[in-house]
Design a protein around this motif. Structure first.
Motif, PDB file in Angstrom:
ATOM      1  N   GLY A 157      -3.152   1.431   1.956  1.00  0.00           N
ATOM      2  CA  GLY A 157      -3.057   2.381   0.856  1.00  0.00           C
ATOM      3  C   GLY A 157      -1.635   2.831   0.618  1.00  0.00           C
ATOM      4  N   VAL A 158      -0.877   3.024   1.691  1.00  0.00           N
ATOM      5  CA  VAL A 158       0.528   3.403   1.551  1.00  0.00           C
ATOM      6  C   VAL A 158       1.298   2.321   0.807  1.00  0.00           C
TER       7      VAL A 158
ATOM      8  N   LEU B 134       0.187   0.461  -1.511  1.00  0.00           N
ATOM      9  CA  LEU B 134      -0.130   0.611  -2.929  1.00  0.00           C
ATOM     10  C   LEU B 134       0.697   1.735  -3.551  1.00  0.00           C
ATOM     11  N   VAL B 135       0.802   2.863  -2.840  1.00  0.00           N
ATOM     12  CA  VAL B 135       1.611   3.984  -3.331  1.00  0.00           C
ATOM     13  C   VAL B 135       3.053   3.550  -3.531  1.00  0.00           C
TER      14      VAL B 135
ATOM     15  N   VAL C 198      -4.149   6.879  -5.226  1.00  0.00           N
ATOM     16  CA  VAL C 198      -3.716   5.820  -6.138  1.00  0.00           C
ATOM     17  C   VAL C 198      -4.762   5.670  -7.238  1.00  0.00           C
TER      18      VAL C 198
ATOM     19  N   ARG D  34       7.799   5.044   2.191  1.00  0.00           N
ATOM     20  CA  ARG D  34       6.824   4.358   3.038  1.00  0.00           C
ATOM     21  C   ARG D  34       6.886   4.890   4.472  1.00  0.00           C
TER      22      ARG D  34
ATOM     23  N   PRO E  46      -3.053  -1.337  -9.025  1.00  0.00           N
ATOM     24  CA  PRO E  46      -2.557   0.034  -8.881  1.00  0.00           C
ATOM     25  C   PRO E  46      -1.609   0.381 -10.022  1.00  0.00           C
TER      26      PRO E  46
ATOM     27  N   VAL F   8      -5.740   7.633  -0.197  1.00  0.00           N
ATOM     28  CA  VAL F   8      -4.910   6.809   0.688  1.00  0.00           C
ATOM     29  C   VAL F   8      -4.990   7.365   2.100  1.00  0.00           C
ATOM     30  N   THR F   9      -5.431   6.528   3.044  1.00  0.00           N
ATOM     31  CA  THR F   9      -5.590   6.975   4.422  1.00  0.00           C
ATOM     32  C   THR F   9      -5.030   5.996   5.444  1.00  0.00           C
ATOM     33  N   ASP F  10      -4.502   4.853   5.002  1.00  0.00           N
ATOM     34  CA  ASP F  10      -4.078   3.823   5.943  1.00  0.00           C
ATOM     35  C   ASP F  10      -2.864   3.079   5.385  1.00  0.00           C
TER      36      ASP F  10
ATOM     37  N   ARG G 107       1.109  12.261  -4.504  1.00  0.00           N
ATOM     38  CA  ARG G 107       0.771  12.837  -3.205  1.00  0.00           C
ATOM     39  C   ARG G 107       0.881  14.360  -3.269  1.00  0.00           C
TER      40      ARG G 107
ATOM     41  N   ALA H   7       0.243   6.726  -8.943  1.00  0.00           N
ATOM     42  CA  ALA H   7       0.085   7.245  -7.588  1.00  0.00           C
ATOM     43  C   ALA H   7       0.742   8.610  -7.485  1.00  0.00           C
TER      44      ALA H   7
END
Length: 258
Positions: free
Chosen positions: A132-133, A135-136, A170, A152, A177, A127-129, A182, A180
């Motif tokens: 992607g957030v 989806l998490v 994810v 978020r 999805p 997740v880099t953008d 982090r 997930a």
């Protein structure tokens, strides 16, 4: 692992000498207390204290005054080895409520069993953008059944300000999805923290959680981090211990406010 030595290092690096966990937070040192103050989306609370029976009640009152004066609910993150021994009872008497205890697990990255790969049909997406957030956040809300608005906000802020200090991933079944997690890489310390590992109910028991732990552990090791830290629930603890994590303490969130 020398449990006493590693726990002392954890207390010193991650609690007493803590760094803010995001761009909207700051660390304050007030006498025998180290606390984090953040905006309304961040984590507010006491990270470390050095109290005795004569000082505890006044210090507790001082923290209540401080955070309520800022209009913030807050948490006193109490560990079972903190002193005085009855600090939890004193917090309860002052109006805090205890949430479920978790086990502080720590693993050495060069001694963990890191052979788990995603099960068939599952792929891992870094997740880099903002997409992607999202989806998490969606997985978090389905897996844990709570609102992830604060997650978020914090994850977006961290990726924007300090992308090298957070790793999010994810797990996808096709395009869906289903899990997930982090990891927070704490600069200047040997510790990386694993957070938020959650899998939607229909995909539990397939080894996805283990694969996400393995993925993050490999990233931590590649960045030179010696230890992985987890505040483990009773559900995740057995999985992590089979991977080589060891229990060093327990931690209980004492929450003040709504």
């Amino acid at each position: 692992m020398d449990h006493s030595a590693v726990l002392a290092r954890y207390d010193r690096d991650m609690r007493e000498n803590a760094v803010p966990d995001g761009p909207g937070a700051r660390i304050e040192r007030s006498g025998a207390v180290v606390r984090q103050v953040a905006d309304a989306y961040g984590w507010n609370g006491v990270l470390w204290s050095d109290l005795d029976r004569t000082s505890a009640e006044q210090v507790i009152r001082d923290q209540i005054v401080h955070f309520t004066g800022l209009g913030r609910d807050f948490e006193w993150k109490l560990y079972s080895h903190d002193r005085p021994e009855d600090l939890g009872a004193r917090l309860t008497a002052a109006g805090f409520r205890a949430e479920p205890a978790e086990t502080l697990l720590i693993g050495e990255t060069d001694r963990l069993a890191l052979d788990a790969e995603p099960p068939a049909g599952i792929r891992l997406l870094p997740v880099t953008d903002p997409a992607g957030v999202d989806l998490v956040v969606g997985v978090h809300e389905k897996a844990f059944g709570d609102d992830a608005t604060r997650l978020r906000h914090r994850l977006l802020a961290r990726l924007a300000a300090d992308p090298g200090t957070v790793v999010a991933v994810v797990a996808l079944a096709g395009d869906e999805p289903v899990s997930a997690a982090r990891m927070e890489l704490v600069p200047g310390t040997p510790f990386a923290g694993l957070w938020g590992g959650g899998t939607v109910e229909a995909f539990r028991g397939r080894g996805i959680y283990r694969a996400l732990v393995t993925h993050r552990a490999r990233v931590a090791a590649a960045h030179g981090y010696r230890y992985l830290q987890v505040d483990a629930s009773s559900m995740s603890r057995p999985i992590l211990e089979r991977l080589g994590f060891q229990a060093l303490s327990t931690t209980t969130p004492y929450v003040y406010g709504s």
